[in-house]
Structures are given as C-alpha cells and as structure tokens.
Write an enzyme that holds these catalytic residues in place. Sequence first.
Site, mmCIF file in Angstrom:
data_model
loop_
_atom_site.group_PDB
_atom_site.id
_atom_site.type_symbol
_atom_site.label_atom_id
_atom_site.label_comp_id
_atom_site.label_asym_id
_atom_site.label_seq_id
_atom_site.Cartn_x
_atom_site.Cartn_y
_atom_site.Cartn_z
ATOM 1 N N LYS A 145 4.244 -0.180 -13.322
ATOM 2 C CA LYS A 145 4.990 -1.331 -12.808
ATOM 3 C C LYS A 145 5.452 -2.085 -14.038
ATOM 4 O O LYS A 145 4.628 -2.657 -14.763
ATOM 5 C CB LYS A 145 4.071 -2.186 -11.946
ATOM 6 C CG LYS A 145 4.652 -3.523 -11.494
ATOM 7 C CD LYS A 145 3.697 -4.248 -10.546
ATOM 8 C CE LYS A 145 4.183 -5.624 -10.137
ATOM 9 N NZ LYS A 145 3.262 -6.281 -9.177
ATOM 10 N N GLU A 175 7.053 -9.109 -11.654
ATOM 11 C CA GLU A 175 5.950 -10.030 -11.364
ATOM 12 C C GLU A 175 5.041 -10.238 -12.580
ATOM 13 O O GLU A 175 3.818 -10.158 -12.493
ATOM 14 C CB GLU A 175 5.159 -9.532 -10.150
ATOM 15 C CG GLU A 175 6.020 -9.453 -8.900
ATOM 16 C CD GLU A 175 5.280 -9.080 -7.621
ATOM 17 O OE1 GLU A 175 4.200 -8.483 -7.711
ATOM 18 O OE2 GLU A 175 5.806 -9.389 -6.542
ATOM 19 N N ARG A 216 7.926 2.565 -11.093
ATOM 20 C CA ARG A 216 8.229 1.837 -9.865
ATOM 21 C C ARG A 216 9.573 1.110 -9.932
ATOM 22 O O ARG A 216 9.933 0.557 -10.980
ATOM 23 C CB ARG A 216 7.110 0.844 -9.542
ATOM 24 C CG ARG A 216 5.836 1.554 -9.166
ATOM 25 C CD ARG A 216 4.728 0.576 -8.923
ATOM 26 N NE ARG A 216 4.591 0.148 -7.549
ATOM 27 C CZ ARG A 216 4.468 -1.109 -7.167
ATOM 28 N NH1 ARG A 216 4.550 -2.104 -8.033
ATOM 29 N NH2 ARG A 216 4.267 -1.413 -5.908
ATOM 30 N N LYS A 250 9.672 1.575 -2.962
ATOM 31 C CA LYS A 250 9.077 1.108 -1.706
ATOM 32 C C LYS A 250 9.987 1.473 -0.534
ATOM 33 O O LYS A 250 11.212 1.486 -0.683
ATOM 34 C CB LYS A 250 8.860 -0.405 -1.740
ATOM 35 C CG LYS A 250 7.722 -0.824 -2.656
ATOM 36 C CD LYS A 250 7.364 -2.304 -2.494
ATOM 37 C CE LYS A 250 6.239 -2.678 -3.477
ATOM 38 N NZ LYS A 250 5.815 -4.085 -3.359
ATOM 39 N N ASP A 273 9.733 -5.836 0.601
ATOM 40 C CA ASP A 273 8.317 -5.704 0.233
ATOM 41 C C ASP A 273 7.420 -5.433 1.441
ATOM 42 O O ASP A 273 6.704 -6.337 1.873
ATOM 43 C CB ASP A 273 7.859 -6.998 -0.476
ATOM 44 C CG ASP A 273 6.502 -6.839 -1.141
ATOM 45 O OD1 ASP A 273 6.018 -5.709 -1.213
ATOM 46 O OD2 ASP A 273 5.938 -7.864 -1.583
ATOM 47 N N GLU A 332 -1.042 -5.637 4.175
ATOM 48 C CA GLU A 332 -0.779 -6.949 3.581
ATOM 49 C C GLU A 332 0.053 -7.833 4.507
ATOM 50 O O GLU A 332 -0.214 -9.021 4.644
ATOM 51 C CB GLU A 332 -0.055 -6.762 2.245
ATOM 52 C CG GLU A 332 0.413 -8.066 1.622
ATOM 53 C CD GLU A 332 1.135 -7.890 0.290
ATOM 54 O OE1 GLU A 332 1.247 -6.747 -0.193
ATOM 55 O OE2 GLU A 332 1.579 -8.915 -0.263
ATOM 56 N N TRP A 364 10.331 -16.146 -2.865
ATOM 57 C CA TRP A 364 8.980 -16.024 -2.314
ATOM 58 C C TRP A 364 8.777 -17.037 -1.174
ATOM 59 O O TRP A 364 7.706 -17.109 -0.606
ATOM 60 C CB TRP A 364 7.911 -16.235 -3.398
ATOM 61 C CG TRP A 364 7.683 -15.018 -4.252
ATOM 62 C CD1 TRP A 364 8.277 -13.797 -4.101
ATOM 63 C CD2 TRP A 364 6.810 -14.895 -5.387
ATOM 64 N NE1 TRP A 364 7.840 -12.928 -5.066
ATOM 65 C CE2 TRP A 364 6.943 -13.573 -5.875
ATOM 66 C CE3 TRP A 364 5.942 -15.770 -6.047
ATOM 67 C CZ2 TRP A 364 6.229 -13.100 -6.978
ATOM 68 C CZ3 TRP A 364 5.228 -15.305 -7.143
ATOM 69 C CH2 TRP A 364 5.375 -13.986 -7.612
#
Length: 666
Positions: A254, A258, A291, A326, A331, A359, A509
């Site tokens: 990754k 983030e 990723r 993904k 997400d 999650e 976010w």
Amino acid sequence: MNRLLIVLGLTIFAALTARADDGSDLWLPPDRARAGMETLDIARAEVEGIGDVEFHVSADVLPGVTGPDGYTITRQNGKTVISAVSPVGVLYGAYHLQRLVRTGGVPPESVIRESPRYDLRLLNHWDNLDGTVERGYAGHSLWQWDELPGTLSPRYRQYARANASVGINGTVLNNVNATPLILRTDYLHKVKALADVFRPYGIKVYLSVNFSSPVLLGGLDTSDPLDAGVAAWWAEKADEIYGLIPDFGGFLVKANSEGQPGPQDYGRTHSDGANMLARALAPHGGIVMWRAFVYDPDSDDRARQAYDEFIGLDGRFDGNVILQVKNGPIDFQPREPFNPLFGAMERTRLMVEFQITQEYLGHSVQLAYLAPLYKECLDADTYAHGRGSTVAAVTDGTMSGYRPSAIAGVANIGLDANWTGHHFAQANWYCFGRLAWDHTLSSGQIAEEWLRMTFTGDDGFVEPVKRMMLASREAVVDYMMPLGLHHIFAEGHHYGPEPWYKQAVRPDWSSVYYHRADSTGIGFDRTSAGSNSTGQYFPPLREIFDDPSLCPDNLLLWFHRLPWDYRMANGDTLWDNLCLRYQAGVDAAREFQKIWDSIEGKIDRERFLHVQSRLRRQASDAVWWRDACLLYFQTHSGMPFPPGMERPVHDLDELKQIRLDLKHHN
Ligand code: GCV
C-alpha cells in the site's frame, strides 16, 4: 432424593444429546491429521472412513485439468481414485470428496474434473505485530509473534487446514499499513515458522511491506526506487527471505495512500516503485501485489481517483507485478458499482480485492452473507471486449492469458473461539475461498454446502436459513444505504449511521460529501454533466449509468443527484422509495429473527442462542439506521413519511448523541 436423581439424569441426558458447540470446528469434521505430516498423508487422513480411496500423482497433465492444483475424481473397480499432477492437487480432491460425502452426496459414477479459476487465491490479514487487527471483529490476531518461532499454536495448522479445504493457497500475514519491523531478521524467522506449518497444506506466505523500509530498517538515507543502493537493499532482503522460505510468495504494497510512504515521496511513479520491488523478487519467482487504493487531494470525486492515477501507467508494470484493485471505486461499501479499472488496463495484470471482514456491513454483530456481493462484482460485465467481458473474465486470465491470475480477500479471522466473531461470518471466509476456486458456483449452492457441514443436514434447517443468508446482504443495503447511497457511516468505526457527519479530516471521509442532501435533492452527480466518473466505464455502460431512467435503481444515487420528488419507474417519488427501502430493510431483519426462532432445537443450543442474540441486536440497529437516516434526510426533503412506513421510534437529537463504545467492535 428422587428429585436430585431426576435432575442428575436430565443433566446427563442433556449433555449427551446436545453437544455444546462453540463453532471452533468451522465446517470441518474432526481432524485426523497430525503436525508434521506430508501433504499426501494429510489427504489420506481427510478421507479416512470414506471407503476405498486411491491417490495418483503423476506429472502428466490430466485431460481437462489445468495447473498444479487441479484434480480428477473417478470411480474405478469399486474404488474412488483422486488423480492430480501434484500432492496438493490430491489434497484438494480429498477435500472435494469429503465435502460431497458430508453434504449428502456420494462419490458419483461420472468423472469430476476440477481446476481453479484463479491461480492465486489469497487472504490478506490486516494484523499488526502488536496483536491488534485493523478492522478485525473477532478478537486479537492469530499470530503469536512473541512466542514464534519457538512455540507453534495448534491453531496455525487448523487455519491452514480450513483454508486448504476451500482452496485458499496463500496468505499475506500482516497489515497493509505495514511496519518495517516485519522484515527484520528475527521476524523473518517467525514468518518462516508459519510458512513451514502452512506448506503441507499448499499455502504460501506473503508479506505486506513498508516502502520506506530501506530508511526505517536499513538505515539508508533514501527509499527512492530509482536509487541503486535502495534496489540493492531490497534485492539483498529478498535473498535473505528466500534463503529461509524458498517458496515465499511475494510482497503486498500500500503506497502513497492514507499516510503510507511510496515512490511519489521521491517524485517517482507507482510503476517505478512496483517494478523496483518486482526486480528484487523476480530471480526467486516472487510477485508484487501493488494496491490501487489511492487518493488524490486535487480531485473532486473520490470514485474517480484510482482510475485517474493508474490508467496512464497501463503497460508500464513488470510481468511479476499485479495491480490489486478493490472491487468498487471507493471502499468496500455495502453496494458499489465495479471499479472501472477492471477491463480498462489491458496491458496490466489486475486482481480483485474483496473485504471479508465486515467493516461496512455490520462488523461481527450483523449477519450479512457476502457471496452475492462478490458475485455481483465478478459477474458484472465491463464490456471491455464486448459483451461477456465480466470482471471475472478480465481478471482470471481467460481473456488476457495473463498468469498467474489472482484474487484476494481481507480476512475476518481472529482468536475468537469461533474464529470470526459471528458464527455466520464463517460463511464469508468459506464462500470467498469457494468463489476464488470457481466463481461460477451459485451463492445458494455455497450457502447450502456450508450450512450442511457447519450445522446439520436437516432440510427443515437448511432451507429457511439458506433463504435468510441469501437475503441478508440486500437487507443490510436497504436499512443502511439503499438506492446507491454510500459512505454515510459514523466517523471512524464505520458501524452505525452518521449521515450528518461533516467535520472529517478530509472531506471525502465525511458523509455529507457522498450524499450531498439539501432541500433541492440528494445524490452525487457523477454523470457527464457532473464529475463524469460514468465516462470511466465502457459503452454501453457509460450511457446506461449516465441516464437516470436507464441507471439501475440500486445505483441511482451513486451516479445521480435528483430532486426529492423525482418520479421513479414505479411511479412513486424518490423520497417515498427511499423511505420504503429503509423500511424493507428493517422488515427483513425482523424476519430473520423469526426464521431463526423457527429452527430452535434443530441445532445445538450454544450457537442457537448466540446467533439469536446477534439477530436481535441487528434488528434493533436496523431501526436505528432507518430512523437516523430518514429523520435526518427529512430535515432536507421536508416531505412526510409515506403510509407504508412505520413511524420512527427514535428522536434525531438523541441519535446524534450516540457515541459507540468501540471496544465491542474492535
Ligand atoms: C488498512 C479503509 C479502511 C482502512 C484500511 C484501508 C485500506 O480505508 O478503513 O482501515 O487500511 O481501507 O484498504 O488500506
């Protein structure tokens, strides 16, 4: 005295008839193998008691079977014969036979031929070296780093067995938010100890690596991928790893996401970074999974960012790099369209990353069977090469010819006795493995296999509970974020609703960024008149997504911003539809409680009560979601609730005060 005897008698009877079951056996029968056994001996132990079974391992390719993991099962002179080109192929055949017998089938007279659709079928653990698990809801990490390599928990082999039984053949041990420590020599010895336990089960280990390891661990003054010293450091590290673990799988990275370091810190590209690592691993046959989960602070649409970042790099990655993407563009939401990178990067190897840990689907509190979510993505048509270019077809090697093909799922496993927190979350581990092996299996078939092996073959149990499982993911979508709404979760823990959340560290976010509700309407305009993320899809999809009258209802507010009184195809307003979908989700969660109560007595009491109490919480949290979202959205729509909707039982101001105690969730 008499009464005492009766009580004693009843207690003994109860103990004999209803074996308490903590779920630790998963879907498997008692383990007859022992530590230290070779693959074929394990296979032999797995079919013990299933009649006369013979194994043939032959280097010749078997007709109709491809790759090292495929096998055939035939009947010859009253014997069942499992043939494969490798011992691990025989082991997979043994589990197939075991499954057949345990789900009520008998070894058929016709030939069974099996080859996996994906070559690499991997779990990704987000396990930290301090024993915590990022987004883990089943207790601490399985890996006892302090005790390794000297002490080997018996669970390591049980873990390997469970994975092999569903065809999983690789595991990334540590979190993608990776500490450089994992590459220190003492940790590599611990990793080697795990690899040694997993090897007889056909499972390779992989590691997530921190891109700044040359600086942070190696003491170099740069981690620039184009620096010769950096490349040499990684090459040496790779030599060290392969010296200990000759079949080590490779790295997962990754980068520049983030807060993680990456090649862009040095003005280099993702392909510069990935290729440098790939070249360190190539001499040993290792791969890099890089990723695509990245952000772009200058972009006005989170859903565009992975595509915008990577599309220009198509064709620039080395042959042993696989871009790990993904399933959706944001997400792991309860529902997303497939990520537009699938099919679009024709000259790059791509793999799908799913999330098994829930999650965004109720953690280990709520029952959400995820096979329908995985299949929705894998079966989605990208139209990259005309009709039939499904996400599965463009990633499993059939269209591109790229090998190895790969697929990954973020694990939901921890130290809890039942491994996954919720007993039904085991089904998500199980179905990920089964679909990685064969994505053409149906969600229902997989659910049924799992139920029969995990609980009981009683049809009076299997049929209603299967129905509940198959409806469960859609129910979660309905009571959390129907009609294409997404990411309106409470800050941080992502369990409950917080559609009013706006003070996030980054705008993308927050919840208001995604639903954009105000008095004029709701939804994110991603059409050609808006952010144009629809333009990232191939025709005719881009036209379909672009037009609200053609766009599927379940993605409507993902791609469109519409007025509250917008007329949907069924003639109702958008507002009424939204309300009724939330209500349908609540109704479904309550129905699950009734279904579960109806099977009381058909399975052990321990698991019955455990699931019953979680379903109760699920139904009550579904009401929380409905009330929070609809009361809040009503402050914008100003419209009354439709007659078919139950009235809220909560007060919006009260709901805004809720702060969850995260200890229950992490
Ligand atoms: C491992 C989401 C999760 C993070 C996770 C990240 C990722 O943002 O909330 O916990 O970090 O995805 O996939 O890298």
